[in-house]
Scaffold this motif. Structure first.
Motif, mmCIF file in Angstrom:
data_model
loop_
_atom_site.group_PDB
_atom_site.id
_atom_site.type_symbol
_atom_site.label_atom_id
_atom_site.label_comp_id
_atom_site.label_asym_id
_atom_site.label_seq_id
_atom_site.Cartn_x
_atom_site.Cartn_y
_atom_site.Cartn_z
ATOM 1 N N ILE A 39 0.843 -1.192 0.000
ATOM 2 C CA ILE A 39 0.000 0.000 0.000
ATOM 3 C C ILE A 39 0.878 1.241 0.000
ATOM 4 O O ILE A 39 1.855 1.331 0.753
ATOM 5 N N ARG A 40 0.538 2.188 -0.851
ATOM 6 C CA ARG A 40 1.263 3.454 -0.888
ATOM 7 C C ARG A 40 0.379 4.570 -0.320
ATOM 8 O O ARG A 40 -0.788 4.711 -0.707
ATOM 9 N N ILE A 41 0.958 5.344 0.588
ATOM 10 C CA ILE A 41 0.285 6.524 1.144
ATOM 11 C C ILE A 41 1.020 7.753 0.634
ATOM 12 O O ILE A 41 2.245 7.860 0.768
ATOM 13 N N THR A 42 0.297 8.686 0.042
ATOM 14 C CA THR A 42 0.891 9.943 -0.409
ATOM 15 C C THR A 42 0.326 11.098 0.411
ATOM 16 O O THR A 42 -0.688 10.961 1.090
ATOM 17 N N GLN A 43 1.007 12.227 0.347
ATOM 18 C CA GLN A 43 0.557 13.450 1.023
ATOM 19 C C GLN A 43 0.342 13.247 2.526
ATOM 20 O O GLN A 43 -0.582 13.796 3.119
ATOM 21 N N LEU A 44 1.223 12.466 3.122
ATOM 22 C CA LEU A 44 1.164 12.271 4.564
ATOM 23 C C LEU A 44 2.030 13.367 5.210
ATOM 24 O O LEU A 44 3.236 13.415 4.986
ATOM 25 N N LYS A 45 1.407 14.230 6.006
ATOM 26 C CA LYS A 45 2.090 15.420 6.508
ATOM 27 C C LYS A 45 2.283 15.380 8.021
ATOM 28 O O LYS A 45 1.372 14.989 8.757
ATOM 29 N N LEU A 46 3.483 15.820 8.427
ATOM 30 C CA LEU A 46 3.806 15.904 9.843
ATOM 31 C C LEU A 46 4.676 17.137 10.090
ATOM 32 O O LEU A 46 5.419 17.560 9.205
ATOM 33 N N PRO A 47 4.610 17.708 11.288
ATOM 34 C CA PRO A 47 5.502 18.837 11.602
ATOM 35 C C PRO A 47 6.968 18.435 11.437
ATOM 36 O O PRO A 47 7.328 17.267 11.628
ATOM 37 N N VAL A 48 7.816 19.406 11.086
ATOM 38 C CA VAL A 48 9.215 19.075 10.807
ATOM 39 C C VAL A 48 9.942 18.531 12.033
ATOM 40 O O VAL A 48 10.971 17.872 11.906
ATOM 41 N N SER A 49 9.414 18.773 13.215
ATOM 42 C CA SER A 49 10.063 18.297 14.438
ATOM 43 C C SER A 49 9.577 16.914 14.866
ATOM 44 O O SER A 49 9.891 16.457 15.963
ATOM 45 N N HIS A 50 8.826 16.220 14.023
ATOM 46 C CA HIS A 50 8.222 14.951 14.420
ATOM 47 C C HIS A 50 9.283 13.875 14.680
ATOM 48 O O HIS A 50 10.425 13.950 14.202
ATOM 49 N N SER A 51 8.896 12.834 15.388
ATOM 50 C CA SER A 51 9.771 11.696 15.673
ATOM 51 C C SER A 51 9.385 10.510 14.788
ATOM 52 O O SER A 51 8.345 10.525 14.116
ATOM 53 N N LYS A 52 10.190 9.452 14.840
ATOM 54 C CA LYS A 52 9.851 8.222 14.117
ATOM 55 C C LYS A 52 8.562 7.618 14.657
ATOM 56 O O LYS A 52 7.762 7.055 13.903
ATOM 57 N N GLU A 53 8.364 7.748 15.972
ATOM 58 C CA GLU A 53 7.132 7.231 16.575
ATOM 59 C C GLU A 53 5.914 7.992 16.056
ATOM 60 O O GLU A 53 4.858 7.401 15.809
ATOM 61 N N ASP A 54 6.059 9.303 15.871
ATOM 62 C CA ASP A 54 4.957 10.101 15.324
ATOM 63 C C ASP A 54 4.601 9.639 13.916
ATOM 64 O O ASP A 54 3.417 9.560 13.556
ATOM 65 N N LEU A 55 5.623 9.327 13.114
ATOM 66 C CA LEU A 55 5.370 8.868 11.749
ATOM 67 C C LEU A 55 4.651 7.528 11.762
ATOM 68 O O LEU A 55 3.676 7.323 11.016
ATOM 69 N N ARG A 56 5.087 6.608 12.602
ATOM 70 C CA ARG A 56 4.427 5.301 12.669
ATOM 71 C C ARG A 56 2.974 5.450 13.116
ATOM 72 O O ARG A 56 2.069 4.786 12.576
#
Length: 529
Positions: free
Chosen positions: A2-19
């Motif tokens: 599965i591909r997810i596009t346009q997934l946005k997070l603040p520039v200060s995010h962590s790897k845990e935030d991305l997961r």
């Protein structure tokens, strides 16, 4: 997958935030999947709310069930496609292919020829990377030029002393682009280059990577010879028979890859005299401009420094009233303007950054396209004559040092005698003077108009004490060594390759062309008996 596009997070995010964001998007547990970042770009339109924008490939069980559940146009099924070098088997033994030049085109061509079972001989007029670095540092310190080992010539090519940018505009359905990046990572580059929007390595990292790739090629049966310049070619019945090195040694060769780089002017002249078909090619010339990096950061990020983003970069273009276009090229955040000369009595500049991009100034080339109509001579070498004319004037303007001029003095056609708040960051000596006098009138006028226009896009870009230095004349090759659809020149056995031959415009595109030429050579021998 599965591909997810346009997934946005603040520039200060962590790897845990991305997961967590991925799990939320797919409505599944954080423990149910693995993922790979395909692309990361920056959205800085709202400077108080800057975000990274991701494309993510996710491996998870129950893909069809998840896709039915989420109903999101930015979430879709995808198939992962990896580049594979064509499976070829030599139908007969051949003399080791000779690869001329160890820049990215020659290096990647040799790597894949070695991988396919050939035993390429790479000849390089300059020195191996470590010795070359010492030679270049000595030139920047004392001004004594080695015409065969310098910023332009030597292991790694001209790109070794640059910012090491790896982005390219080349369309690449075959996957060679990502293959190049993967090869760099396997040679020691940071894995982030696989997905960053504007990946770069820096000259300090590149030097180690090219040495690693050389050792890999040698382990697969290839050979390198440094301080070995191609000085002649020998033909028989329209086919390559041998090459000459250093004006004396003759080596039998039925395949010769010309990965010369854009500054091998003496070699271009030899090839032209031997009947290798070449054409003059448009390229671009101009100057380097320096600003404080904090100023660029503030204009683009809204803050003088951000540890999550590093030094800001820009790209600007402008169409001038005189019909010319001016644009930024090879922008080096936190970088240096370097003396990139390769011939006595001539001076050319380039830009360079280390991996950290932590220099005080930002610099970029501001350049204007020139065509064969601008060249002082007709014929395939007219662009070289044009380059030399500008570089001679630049050398005279600085008496061998990099000539530097404030923008306010550039506008008023007067030599600079004192610096403002911006101080040069250079590799090699500099001297204040009159850079505008080096340029043809239309080029100088275009750069002035462009800087004023860019000042309306980037605050203070047109500040009076911005520094201009020159001349930037080696943006790309002034010639094209013509090749057919199977990669061959008009002489059988000669394969033009990379930026110097007119088929690339940077590290990545040159490396991709090197792979393409290796494919053509393997295909030729696959079909021969």
């Amino acid at each position: 997958m599965i591909r997810i596009t346009q997934l946005k997070l603040p520039v200060s995010h962590s790897k845990e935030d991305l997961r967590k964001k991925i799990a939320k998007s797919l409505r599944c547990s954080e423990d149910d999947f693995s993922y790979e970042i395909v692309r990361q770009s920056l959205d800085a339109r709202q400077k108080e709310n800057k975000k990274f924008v991701y494309t993510i490939d996710v491996s998870v069980s129950g893909e069809k069930r998840i896709l039915k559940k989420v109903h999101n146009n930015n979430i879709m099924y995808t198939e992962k496609k990896e580049y594979r070098f064509p499976e070829t088997r030599k139908e007969r033994d051949c003399i080791s292919p000779v690869v001329v030049g160890s820049g990215p085109a020659g290096l990647f061509c040799a790597w894949y020829l070695a991988f396919a079972g050939y035993h390429p001989l790479v000849i390089e007029r300059g020195e191996e990377a470590q010795k070359r670095q010492e030679t270049v540092n000595a030139f920047w310190k004392d001004g004594i030029l080695d015409p065969d080992s310098n910023v332009q010539f030597g292991e790694g090519g001209a790109g070794t002393f640059s910012d090491g940018k790896l982005n390219t505009l080349v369309k690449d359905p075959s996957g060679r682009n990502r293959e190049v990046l993967k090869r760099f990572v396997q040679a020691g580059a940071p894995p982030e280059i696989l997905y960053q929007q504007k990946p770069h390595l820096g000259t300090d990292v590149l030097i180690h990577i090219v040495q690693t790739m050389r050792r890999q090629i040698e382990e697969m049966g290839g050979e390198f010879r440094f301080r070995s310049k191609l000085t002649d070619l020998f033909f028989k019945n329209g086919r390559l028979e041998a090459v000459e090195i250093n004006g004396g040694e003759k080596i039998s060769a039925e395949i010769c890859v010309l990965a010369l780089g854009h500054s091998a002017r003496d070699t271009f002249q030899m090839l032209n005299s031997r009947g290798v078909y070449m054409e003059p090619k448009s390229f671009a010339v101009g100057l380097r401009i320096e600003h404080p990096q904090e100023m660029i950061n503030l204009a683009l990020y809204g803050e003088p420094e951000n540890p999550h983003l590093g030094s800001a970069s820009y790209k600007v273009t402008h169409s001038c009233r005189n019909g010319r276009g001016v644009y930024s090229f090879c922008m080096c955040p936190g970088g240096y303007v370097v003396n990139a000369s390769s011939e006595e009595g001539l001076l050319a500049v380039n830009g360079m950054s280390y991996h950290a991009r932590d220099g005080k100034n930002a610099n970029s080339a501001l350049i204007v396209t020139v065509t064969p109509d601008d060249f002082p001579e007709e014929g395939p070498l007219g662009g070289i004559a044009f380059q030399r004319e500008l570089e001679r004037k630049a050398w005279e303007a600085g008496q061998g040092k990099i000539p530097v001029q404030l923008f306010q003095d550039f506008r008023n056609h007067r030599p600079s005698t004192a610096l403002g708040a911006v101080h040069p960051c250079t590799k090699g000596g500099y001297i204040l003077g009159d850079v505008r006098s080096v340029l043809p009138e239309q080029i100088g006028d275009s750069i002035e108009e462009g800087i004023l226009a860019f000042g309306r896009k980037i605050k203070d870009f047109d500040r009076p004490d911005a520094l201009l230095s020159g001349v930037e004349s080696r943006t790309s090759s002034p010639v094209r060594i013509v090749r057919d659809q199977k990669g061959s020149s008009n002489i059988e056995g000669i394969y033009p390759c990379g930026e110097g031959a007119g088929y690339a415009g940077g590290i990545t595109s040159a490396a991709m062309d090197g792979i393409r030429v290796a494919e053509w050579i393997c295909e030729k021998f696959k079909n021969s008996r």
